[in-house]
Design an enzyme around this catalytic site. Structure first.
Site, PDB file in Angstrom:
ATOM      1  N   GLU A 112      17.113  40.812   6.532  1.00 48.50           N
ATOM      2  CA  GLU A 112      16.472  41.373   7.390  1.00 48.50           C
ATOM      3  C   GLU A 112      17.272  41.510   8.606  1.00 48.50           C
ATOM      4  O   GLU A 112      17.046  42.650   9.556  1.00 48.50           O
ATOM      5  CB  GLU A 112      15.354  40.154   8.063  1.00 48.50           C
ATOM      6  CG  GLU A 112      14.159  40.091   6.839  1.00 48.50           C
ATOM      7  CD  GLU A 112      13.227  41.333   6.763  1.00 48.50           C
ATOM      8  OE1 GLU A 112      14.027  42.387   6.352  1.00 48.50           O
ATOM      9  OE2 GLU A 112      12.302  41.112   7.020  1.00 48.50           O
ATOM     10  N   THR A 135      11.915  49.305  12.826  1.00 41.16           N
ATOM     11  CA  THR A 135      11.936  48.102  13.754  1.00 41.16           C
ATOM     12  C   THR A 135      12.677  47.785  14.782  1.00 41.16           C
ATOM     13  O   THR A 135      12.176  47.421  15.810  1.00 41.16           O
ATOM     14  CB  THR A 135      12.078  47.024  12.681  1.00 41.16           C
ATOM     15  OG1 THR A 135      11.288  47.333  11.389  1.00 41.16           O
ATOM     16  CG2 THR A 135      11.680  45.630  13.145  1.00 41.16           C
TER      17      THR A 135
HETATM   18  N1  HSE Z   1       7.986  40.341  13.736  1.00 41.67           N
HETATM   19  C1  HSE Z   1       8.807  41.441  13.442  1.00 41.67           C
HETATM   20  C2  HSE Z   1       8.378  42.787  14.430  1.00 41.67           C
HETATM   21  C3  HSE Z   1       8.269  42.189  12.055  1.00 41.67           C
HETATM   22  O1  HSE Z   1       7.243  42.982  14.809  1.00 41.67           O
HETATM   23  O2  HSE Z   1       9.317  43.264  15.092  1.00 41.67           O
HETATM   24  C4  HSE Z   1       9.225  43.473  11.586  1.00 41.67           C
HETATM   25  O3  HSE Z   1       8.662  43.589  10.492  1.00 41.67           O
END
Ligand code: HSE
Length: 316
Positions: free
Chosen positions: A135, A188
């Protein structure tokens, strides 16, 4: 055992109020991973179907996650790394960049499978930690709210990142999920960049009230409490602008009976929870109706919550 096939599920992170700490696993869609242990040393990703993912190992989340596991395995077992290798084929049914945990499915699936082929030397928290390394290269942050539910199933809660402390929560069987994936790109890393680093105490109070009540609602199977708790006053107001017709979707889905929902992870997918599959199907239908007049391609899914997480079968 030489080879296994792994089924690694899509996941929804945040679940509205639980930014970076709550996530859940879906029954559908799921990635399929063929993993073989060989005597030819090294990690080889031989084929990736369904997506032009990087073959360059350093950019591949599955490779990075497995490498992090092998590094630890080497320290733990003092094994001769010249004698161990993995051959990988990935079938990506979860579209990368969709916001439903595509990178997490690859990273979690590969470490879960490798652990089985190595005779289970690692526990769940260790596997989550290896998958988080995947990740990190996918999104710039080693968050666990996708990889944890992928591995553990159901709804999971990250109580702490340091030390890593993660709990599997009670997940009612009647909880269903509808997802719409607008085919636009939201990275992201970008969706995190726009967030504020400081929040108001009044917002924090609302948010932790909602997180606590959401968990209570899950344990009590109290759908009205779950519905009232699916509120995010911190992240959603900033990220909503990245998603076409976001508020219209939310309003119309709730009118037809959805308990509530929000942005799935960092988007662009949007999720809605419902009690029962009949309501969930109606909610997905409304999502289609909201998006069909827009000039945006999209895909929708209706799925029960995946209680088991990753599944696997042995290959002959
Ligand atoms: N918690 C993370 C975000 C998840 O919201 O940036 C990303 O998939």
């Amino acid at each position: 055992m030489k080879g296994i096939k792994i089924f690694s599920p899509a996941t929804v992170a945040n679940l509205a109020c639980g930014f970076d700490v709550i996530g859940l696993a879906l029954d559908f869609p799921k990635d399929e991973i063929f993993l073989y242990k060989s005597n030819n040393p090294g990690i080889r990703i031989n084929k990736i179907y369904g997506s032009p993912l990087p073959h360059d190992p350093r950019k591949n989340v599955a490779f990075v996650a497995l490498q992090s596991l092998l590094k630890k395995y080497k320290q733990k077992q003092r094994f001769d790394e010249t004698k161990i290798g993995f051959e990988i084929e990935l079938i990506k049914n979860i579209h990368p960049g969709s916001g439903i945990g595509s990178s997490a499915a690859s990273a979690a699936g590969i470490v879960y499978g490798a652990n089985i082929l190595l005779g289970n030397p690692f526990n769940t928290i260790q596997l989550i930690r290896f998958a988080m390394e995947g990740e990190r290269i996918a999104s710039g942050t080693a968050h666990a709210d996708n990889v944890a539910p992928a591995i553990m199933g159901g709804v999971t809660l990250v109580r702490s990142y340091q030390p890593l402390d993660i709990t599997r929560l009670h997940t009612p069987n009647e909880l269903w999920i509808s997802i719409i994936h607008p085919q636009i790109e939201v990275k992201t890393s970008d969706a995190r960049e726009i967030l504020k680093q400081k929040i108001l105490m009044t917002d924090a109070i609302k948010q932790w009230g909602n997180v606590g009540a959401l968990i209570a609602g899950l344990y009590q199977e109290n759908y009205e409490l779950i519905s009232r708790s699916l509120e995010d006053v911190i992240v959603e107001p900033i990220r909503a602008m990245l998603i076409p017709a976001f508020y219209e979707l939310k309003i119309k889905c709730k009118e037809i009976g959805a308990l509530g929902g929000g942005i799935s992870g960092s988007g662009p997918s949007v999720f809605m929870l419902s009690k029962g599959n009949q309501t969930a199907k109606k909610v997905t239908e409304i999502m289609n109706r909201v998006y069909s007049p827009l000039k945006v391609d999209y895909k929708t899914y209706t799925s029960p919550i995946n209680q088991k997480g990753i599944k696997w079968i042995q290959l002959s």
